[in-house]
Design a protein around this motif. Structure first.
Motif, short mmCIF file in Angstrom:
data_model
loop_
_atom_site.label_atom_id
_atom_site.label_comp_id
_atom_site.label_asym_id
_atom_site.label_seq_id
_atom_site.Cartn_x
_atom_site.Cartn_y
_atom_site.Cartn_z
N TYR A 99 51.21 112.71 10.24
CA TYR A 99 49.93 112.23 9.69
C TYR A 99 48.81 113.10 10.25
O TYR A 99 48.79 113.40 11.44
N SER A 101 44.55 114.92 9.08
CA SER A 101 43.47 114.99 8.09
C SER A 101 43.26 116.43 7.65
O SER A 101 43.49 117.37 8.41
N LEU A 115 43.07 111.73 4.72
CA LEU A 115 44.33 111.64 5.44
C LEU A 115 45.49 112.09 4.57
O LEU A 115 45.53 111.78 3.37
N THR A 141 37.53 110.67 6.69
CA THR A 141 38.59 109.84 7.24
C THR A 141 39.53 110.73 8.03
O THR A 141 40.12 111.66 7.48
N ASP A 143 42.01 111.34 12.02
CA ASP A 143 42.68 110.83 13.22
C ASP A 143 43.61 109.66 12.94
O ASP A 143 43.50 108.58 13.54
N ALA A 144 44.56 109.87 12.04
CA ALA A 144 45.52 108.82 11.70
C ALA A 144 46.50 108.59 12.85
O ALA A 144 47.03 109.53 13.43
N HIS A 145 46.75 107.30 13.13
CA HIS A 145 47.69 106.92 14.18
C HIS A 145 48.63 105.85 13.65
O HIS A 145 48.24 104.68 13.51
N TYR A 158 42.98 104.52 12.06
CA TYR A 158 42.32 105.79 11.81
C TYR A 158 40.82 105.63 12.02
O TYR A 158 40.30 104.51 12.18
N ARG A 160 36.97 106.41 10.46
CA ARG A 160 36.29 106.67 9.19
C ARG A 160 34.78 106.53 9.37
O ARG A 160 34.30 106.05 10.40
N GLU A 224 36.71 107.89 17.87
CA GLU A 224 37.76 108.66 17.20
C GLU A 224 39.05 108.59 18.00
O GLU A 224 39.11 108.01 19.09
#
Length: 340
Positions: A99, A101, A115, A141, A143-145, A158, A160, A224
């Motif tokens: 994952y 961005s 993302l 959007t 920093d997906a976790h 994440y 946003r 973030e």
């Protein structure tokens, strides 16, 4: 044989490491532990690794001695000139999911950031992009976790954009969570985890944002890099706050009884409690991940911090402790420490 094992253990006990554990450029580090080996993924921005890929990849057997392993992500079609930020990788049912961005140009570009998900059959890749995780109403959007809860369901945390100042919150990036219907689809029922409300998280004052029609914000704040841990029956959402170039940047957390919240950051008013700068020694520690050491028990924070000339954000590790006051990193350290 027993004598040899004892001697090896004693020798290992006397070894030390000193941050950084990798001195090259390695922002936003994420470390995956898979079958006893560590794989570290770092942001490359608009750059490419020597093999033409995206996201720097390192491997290690002990969290300290890292070997370069090329790049992780095959550049998607039509992505020339785009920025790629903050990869995280999980393993699910025989497939590795990355994952991250991707957005057009610099942070002020009008294209924004969205993302994306890529997959691979091996932890080192190469990964290939397979999906976009659209977040309606957001132009930025990052920093997906991904997080697997105890009930077997996956969630995605994440960061946003929020441009309003309702209920006393500050404009800037905040943290949200949503269910993953599967590994490449969001449920579309996100909830706010935490928004900026403290002075220390300001990114920049009087900031003009091309992304929002050149609107100028008196203050633009940054939360973030979310990363979630369940401990003592509660959910701790760790995050980095403030401007990564400043001494204010560091790691704090908010906590909830259920994964969808509500979350509270009570006690975070004065600055980051988990990880923060050490004047004259460490600047800008943050955007971290958590990983267990080789013993399978000791928890480490893996984070970046600036080199003395502020030319590179370098890879660092330090132990995490769960104290009566909450989670605290036993660092950032800059002197020799016992090796994991």
């Amino acid at each position: 044989m027993a004598v040899l094992h004892q001697a090896a253990a004693q020798a290992a006990a006397g070894r030390t490491y000193t941050n950084p554990v990798f001195a090259g450029q390695f922002p936003d580090p994420f470390v995956l532990k898979h079958r006893g080996r560590y794989y570290a993924f770092g942001t490359t921005g608009r750059g490419r690794t020597a093999d033409g890929r995206i996201f720097t990849l390192l491997t290690s057997a002990n969290l300290v001695d890292w070997q370069p392993a090329g790049g992780a992500l095959t550049p998607p079609a039509g992505a020339e000139g785009a920025d790629f930020w903050a990869p995280e990788v999980v393993y699910h049912q025989g497939t590795f999911y990355m994952y991250y961005s991707m957005g057009g140009g610099a942070i002020a570009a009008t294209v924004g950031h969205r993302l994306h998900v890529a997959t691979s059959q091996t932890p080192q890749g190469p990964y290939r992009q397979v999906a976009v995780l659209d977040v309606p109403g957001s132009q930025f959007t990052i920093d997906a976790h991904p997080y697997l809860d105890a009930d077997g369901k996956w969630y995605l945390f994440y960061a946003r954009d929020f441009t309003d100042s309702d209920d006393g919150y500050r404009p800037g990036t905040g943290l949200v969570v949503d269910r993953l219907l599967d590994m490449t689809r969001l449920a579309g029922r996100s909830r706010t985890v935490m928004r900026a409300r403290h002075d220390w998280t300001v990114f920049e004052k009087n900031r003009t944002m091309p992304l929002y029609g050149n609107r100028t914000f008196a203050e633009w704040h940054t939360l973030e890099g979310p990363f979630v841990r369940r401990h003592g029956g509660k959910y701790y959402c760790f995050y980095s706050g403030a401007n990564f170039l400043t001494p204010r940047y560091g790691v704090d957390y908010c906590v909830a009884s259920t994964i969808m919240g509500p979350y509270s950051d009570a006690g975070a008013e004065k600055g980051p409690r988990v990880l923060h700068a050490v004047p004259g020694h460490v600047r800008g520690p943050g955007h971290h991940s958590h990983v267990l050491g080789p013993d399978g028990k000791t928890e480490y924070l893996v984070y970046h911090a600036w080199d003395p000339g502020m030319k590179e954000r370098q890879l660092c590790i330090d132990k995490l402790a769960w104290t009566a006051q909450g989670p605290r990193c036993l660092g950032p350290t800059y002197t020799p420490q016992p090796q994991p």
